[in-house]
Design an enzyme around this catalytic site. Sequence first.
Site, PDB file in Angstrom:
ATOM      1  N   LYS A  33       0.817  -1.216   0.000  1.00  0.00           N
ATOM      2  CA  LYS A  33       0.000   0.000   0.000  1.00  0.00           C
ATOM      3  C   LYS A  33       0.853   1.270   0.000  1.00  0.00           C
ATOM      4  O   LYS A  33       0.811   2.079   0.929  1.00  0.00           O
ATOM      5  CB  LYS A  33      -0.963   0.034   1.194  1.00  0.00           C
ATOM      6  CG  LYS A  33      -1.925  -1.134   1.230  1.00  0.00           C
ATOM      7  CD  LYS A  33      -2.978  -0.958   2.298  1.00  0.00           C
ATOM      8  CE  LYS A  33      -3.940  -2.113   2.372  1.00  0.00           C
ATOM      9  NZ  LYS A  33      -3.356  -3.355   2.901  1.00  0.00           N
TER      10      LYS A  33
HETATM   11  N1  5IU Z   1      -7.086  -5.791   3.354  1.00  0.00           N
HETATM   12  C1  5IU Z   1      -8.377  -5.779   3.816  1.00  0.00           C
HETATM   13  N2  5IU Z   1      -9.244  -4.822   3.388  1.00  0.00           N
HETATM   14  C2  5IU Z   1      -8.890  -3.869   2.493  1.00  0.00           C
HETATM   15  C3  5IU Z   1      -7.541  -3.912   2.032  1.00  0.00           C
HETATM   16  C4  5IU Z   1      -6.692  -4.861   2.457  1.00  0.00           C
HETATM   17  O1  5IU Z   1      -8.781  -6.622   4.608  1.00  0.00           O
HETATM   18  O2  5IU Z   1      -9.715  -3.040   2.111  1.00  0.00           O
HETATM   19  I1  5IU Z   1      -6.950  -2.545   0.724  1.00  0.00           I
HETATM   20  C5  5IU Z   1      -6.099  -6.804   3.769  1.00  0.00           C
HETATM   21  C6  5IU Z   1      -5.819  -6.845   5.238  1.00  0.00           C
HETATM   22  C7  5IU Z   1      -5.455  -8.301   5.444  1.00  0.00           C
HETATM   23  C8  5IU Z   1      -6.305  -9.028   4.445  1.00  0.00           C
HETATM   24  O3  5IU Z   1      -4.101  -8.485   5.089  1.00  0.00           O
HETATM   25  O4  5IU Z   1      -6.553  -8.109   3.388  1.00  0.00           O
HETATM   26  C9  5IU Z   1      -7.632  -9.536   4.972  1.00  0.00           C
HETATM   27  O5  5IU Z   1      -7.445 -10.416   6.018  1.00  0.00           O
HETATM   28  P1  5IU Z   1      -8.642 -11.256   6.721  1.00  0.00           P
HETATM   29  O6  5IU Z   1      -9.275 -12.112   5.608  1.00  0.00           O
HETATM   30  O7  5IU Z   1      -7.961 -12.050   7.772  1.00  0.00           O
HETATM   31  O8  5IU Z   1      -9.635 -10.265   7.295  1.00  0.00           O
END
Ligand code: 5IU
Length: 463
Positions: A292
């Site tokens: 990011k």
């Molecule tokens: N992630 C999110 N939402 C977003 C973005 C990135 O969840 O909007 I941009 C990332 C954060 C984590 C993963 O690394 O995606 C989701 O993890 P979980 O499936 O454990 O919630």
Amino acid sequence: MDKVQLVTSLYKIGAIKFGHFTLKSGQTSPIYLNLRQVISYPDLLRAIANLLWEKIRSCRFDSLCGVPYTALPIATCMSLQHSVPMLIRRKEKKAYGTKQKIEGVFKPGEHCLIIEDVVTSGGSILETALDLAEEGIQVMDVAALIDREQGGKESLHQKNYNLHAALTLSEVLAILLNSAPLSEAERLLINQLIAERTHISQRKSYAARASFCKNELTKKLWTLMDEKRTNLAFSADVTSGEELLALADRLGPEICILKTHIDIIEDFHPELTVQLRRLAQQHQFLIFEDRKFADIGHTVKLQYAGGIYHIADWADIINAHSLPGLRMITGLAETGLKMKRGLLLLAQMSSTNNLLTPEYTEKTVAIAKQFPEFVMGFIAQKKLSSDPQWIYMTPGVHLSTEGDALGQQYVTPQQAILENGSDVIIVGRGILKAKDPLAAAKLYRSAGWEAYEESLKQVAPAV
Ligand code: 5IU
């Protein structure tokens, strides 16, 4: 009452008719859906309310508002059965008294779910949402009985409203053909309509999408997904290098992408990324470092290629916020293009109350258009444009849509791929926290793939 019984009953009471009709939108159609008289059949009204409730039970809302007039009794029925307060939008301006357009008790900022009977262009829903918005009431979801599949869902999506339709017109036609006592002329007409609809598939296959993109890595990814039959990206948010490698090795055969947060690894050593690349080669997945980026071009260039992580050396895919503007992408592209890498722009986030407004999302899509050789597509909650060159990857995917204590919000693989038109599901804790992560990965993989295959069967007709 199930969908088949409901549709055949609607046909029997004359709520579904065949002939030559002019719709409210001005379009003509051989099918007329008129649900106004369901108020004369309480069992049907109840069945409709129940079907709609099933579609939206996992949505978050404080009140219901039916689009006048046909949906008002449906909304009332749902309100009574589930004790959810209701609002009413006046269609006509009140000439006396308070002149207010929304009746009922509400607080600014509350979420209202709109109820509609039949969606054609989505125009009446948008009008209702606009009047609610004027009072500070937010709309995220809309429940409807029948989606005529004439672009309403797409125009609602563009305004960030999710349409949850219990039935599509294609389904209604198929049910009628199988179960209703049709006349010969009606049978012929429906067969003709179904034939017209089935060759216009709305969604292109992953394999077909490969020919639309200008970024070489995206081409490779589409092909990989198609051949390996997986649209699952695994988000491996672990803090030990050894665990990351073990997971990549074990789950590698199930996934198209391994998503990393390299800066949370406590025992990082450059050898880790060499090993990761070896596993990516062995199991055929791409590596996506969820870095990011969000700084000026000069700085992100250093962050991308240098530091201790040398991200550009091993990550096929990176992502960036569009906030700093175009020139940040130029900074990343200098290195990225040389290395045949790809960039995803963050167009939407899954967290509650995030600040990425619809306008920001739209501008992000516009920025991507200026870098088609480097930008692969978007991290988003839904498909944002009809341009087939972009890939959409959705984080915040879980089979249970409960969310977490820190603002994460989840959708199911089915919602992400089938309803929201995304291409890749990104799953972290749904797999990581499972008793058997491999079994969970297989489960998400098949849920994601089935939703994709189902989406290929959806048709975009103009009936
Ligand atoms: N992630 C999110 N939402 C977003 C973005 C990135 O969840 O909007 I941009 C990332 C954060 C984590 C993963 O690394 O995606 C989701 O993890 P979980 O499936 O454990 O919630």
